[in-house]
Design an enzyme around this catalytic site. Sequence first.
Site: not given
Ligand code: FEO
Length: 412
Positions: A28, A82, A84, A86, A148, A167, A195, A228
Amino acid sequence: MADSFRAVKVTDHVYWVGAIDWGIRDFHGYATHRGSTYNAYLVVGEKTALIDTVKAPFVEELLARIGTVVPPERIDYVVSNHAEMDHSGGLPAVIAAIRPEQVFASTMGVKALREHFRLGREVTAMKDGESLRLGNLTLSFVEARMLHWPDSMMTYLAEDKTLLSNDAFGMHLASSERFADEIEDGVLAEEAAKYYANILLPLSPLVGRLLEKVGKLGIEIEMIAPSHGPIWRREVEKPVGWYAKWAAGETSNKAVVMYDTMWQSTATMARAIAEGIAAGGASAKMMPLRAAHRSDVATELLDAGALVIGSPTLNNGVFPTVADALSYLKGLKPRGLIGAAFGSYGWSGEAVGQIEEAMEAMKVELVGEGIKVKYVPDEESLSRCLSAGRGIAERLSAKAQGRGDSGLRGAG
Ligand code: FEO
């Protein structure tokens, strides 16, 4: 697929069952030069829980890795730290495949999952501090609201002193190694900084408060397993220390010079400014936007004390690459910067003023007037650029020595 993708044992009860995205280069708008991973964890006690899933195209890989530990349909619970995509993109397919007894998320996570996937009633909200028993193990949930996303949450496994931090403390780094101590220190520091700069920087005050909150919980953390990049099984104080430093907004005497050029005039001005910065004893990090990605500029700004922006005027405005980077950086809310604008023009020359307006909106303290040069810089205008660079270096030096102008944001 079942034989090709295997789980990796992380602790006595935790297995990494995520996916490695070797090819992703744009996350993104963030340039992921080294790819990424979507880490999901299987916690195996008397009951079994899957913590997070993966991006939707990697669900088969996730299920294959799980299958090397337990048959996926034996999973009792799924926890979505989370929403999001991913981490949750694979959630509907995973629920359909394994039919867990219950799915858990934070209060805001339940709402976000409903809005993303029309999941709702089948997801149970866990409040901050609540726990889930897996028989002999206990998962505790720590809300990390707005770190976040509003729904962000971490999960702590007390028996293994392991924080599944989602994250936070992560990085976009695809590698065959699963643990941070197997990866070169410089790569870890670079990707963790990138990051933080691109995802967490605007939320720095909340990061500081979260670190305090976790400290007050008095929980022992021997391992940090983010969503991640690599897992920290040793030296967990290292990423925590980085976050404390970045959240505090400590800066150096580095000036980031971000610019683009049409016929090399603005680039020549940038080089003269960099010469002045170096001559004044500070460090100039040149970021020509045809070669530097906006997200790499953001990384350099993480510890910079100054931002200098150059653009030619094109069609009465800022050059497109500079406008793009400015818009991106504004959203990241870098703090405590001094700065200046410069650029060449042909007949109207609006770009410098427009950049100054944008920098003021970002609360960058402008040092001196912007430098505008018609067509091609001559000796006199290059000398002004050199002096401007020196001026910025002097201000950075004064700031570093604690004798700066008290009006400087973040000074002292
Ligand atoms: Fe906020 Fe890795 O997604």
